[in-house]
Design a protein around this motif. Structure first.
Motif, PDB file in Angstrom:
ATOM      1  N   UNK A  24      41.876  71.772 -11.548  1.00 23.94           N
ATOM      2  CA  UNK A  24      43.102  72.183 -12.263  1.00 23.94           C
ATOM      3  C   UNK A  24      43.398  73.567 -11.942  1.00 23.94           C
ATOM      4  N   UNK A  25      42.335  74.332 -12.013  1.00 28.76           N
ATOM      5  CA  UNK A  25      42.266  75.742 -11.591  1.00 28.76           C
ATOM      6  C   UNK A  25      43.127  75.959 -10.263  1.00 28.76           C
ATOM      7  N   UNK A  26      42.764  75.343  -9.168  1.00 27.72           N
ATOM      8  CA  UNK A  26      43.237  75.279  -7.769  1.00 27.72           C
ATOM      9  C   UNK A  26      44.751  75.014  -8.123  1.00 27.72           C
ATOM     10  N   UNK A  27      45.317  74.002  -8.665  1.00 26.66           N
ATOM     11  CA  UNK A  27      46.733  73.783  -8.882  1.00 26.66           C
ATOM     12  C   UNK A  27      47.487  74.730  -9.670  1.00 26.66           C
ATOM     13  N   UNK A  28      46.734  75.360 -10.708  1.00 31.25           N
ATOM     14  CA  UNK A  28      47.376  76.521 -11.487  1.00 31.25           C
ATOM     15  C   UNK A  28      47.465  77.679 -10.614  1.00 31.25           C
ATOM     16  N   UNK A  29      46.391  78.206  -9.791  1.00 32.04           N
ATOM     17  CA  UNK A  29      46.279  79.324  -8.834  1.00 32.04           C
ATOM     18  C   UNK A  29      47.302  79.124  -7.501  1.00 32.04           C
ATOM     19  N   UNK A  30      47.292  77.850  -7.217  1.00 31.26           N
ATOM     20  CA  UNK A  30      48.541  77.715  -6.145  1.00 31.26           C
ATOM     21  C   UNK A  30      49.862  77.826  -6.614  1.00 31.26           C
ATOM     22  N   UNK A  31      50.296  77.535  -7.845  1.00 34.38           N
ATOM     23  CA  UNK A  31      51.442  77.550  -8.367  1.00 34.38           C
ATOM     24  C   UNK A  31      51.773  79.201  -8.835  1.00 34.38           C
ATOM     25  N   UNK A  32      50.688  79.799  -9.195  1.00 34.74           N
ATOM     26  CA  UNK A  32      50.905  81.206  -9.465  1.00 34.74           C
ATOM     27  C   UNK A  32      51.020  81.977  -8.223  1.00 34.74           C
ATOM     28  N   UNK A  33      50.497  81.557  -7.012  1.00 32.24           N
ATOM     29  CA  UNK A  33      50.673  82.286  -5.935  1.00 32.24           C
ATOM     30  C   UNK A  33      52.274  81.904  -5.155  1.00 32.24           C
ATOM     31  N   UNK A  34      52.662  80.926  -5.666  1.00 27.58           N
ATOM     32  CA  UNK A  34      53.822  80.363  -5.118  1.00 27.58           C
ATOM     33  C   UNK A  34      55.052  81.322  -5.844  1.00 27.58           C
ATOM     34  N   UNK A  35      55.001  81.054  -7.156  1.00 24.93           N
ATOM     35  CA  UNK A  35      55.799  81.972  -8.055  1.00 24.93           C
ATOM     36  C   UNK A  35      55.874  83.565  -7.939  1.00 24.93           C
ATOM     37  N   UNK A  36      54.836  84.083  -7.518  1.00 14.12           N
ATOM     38  CA  UNK A  36      54.672  85.586  -7.241  1.00 14.12           C
ATOM     39  C   UNK A  36      54.605  85.793  -5.692  1.00 14.12           C
ATOM     40  N   UNK A  37      55.053  84.563  -4.833  1.00 13.90           N
ATOM     41  CA  UNK A  37      55.275  85.121  -3.378  1.00 13.90           C
ATOM     42  C   UNK A  37      54.034  85.658  -2.749  1.00 13.90           C
ATOM     43  N   UNK A  38      52.797  85.487  -3.234  1.00 12.44           N
ATOM     44  CA  UNK A  38      51.525  85.564  -2.861  1.00 12.44           C
ATOM     45  C   UNK A  38      51.159  84.860  -1.772  1.00 12.44           C
TER      46      UNK A  38
END
Length: 90
Positions: free
Chosen positions: A3-17
């Motif tokens: 779940x953390x990986x999914x959340x982190x991946x979404x955060x990276x995508x939204x922030x352009x990281x």
């Protein structure tokens, strides 16, 4: 995938990281900690869940419940927490 990986991946995508290192810098935590989420499937703590949620544009309460549900061993309690999380997301 955790779940953390999914959340982190979404955060990276939204922030352009474009890297886990960049995410770690944004969160103010070690790159090793972020790497453990992706490579070892570790779940993050509640504070990191709130930060990831904010970066992903989600409600922090939602993320905390999702992460907590991933830690729960009882399927009944896990489902209860997931239902509560979905209500918060609505």
């Amino acid at each position: 995938m955790s779940t953390t990986t999914e959340l982190a991946t979404l955060a990276m995508k939204k922030q352009g990281l474009t890297s886990q290192y960049a995410l770690a810098q944004r969160l103010g935590i070690s790159a090793q900690r972020v790497s453990n989420w992706f490579l070892k499937g570790y779940e993050c703590d509640d504070e990191a869940a709130c930060s990831l949620a904010e970066l992903a544009g989600l409600k922090p309460e939602y993320a905390v419940l999702l992460i907590a549900s991933a830690r729960v061993k009882s399927p009944e309690r896990r489902n209860l927490m997931l239902r509560a999380a979905e209500r918060l997301a609505a």
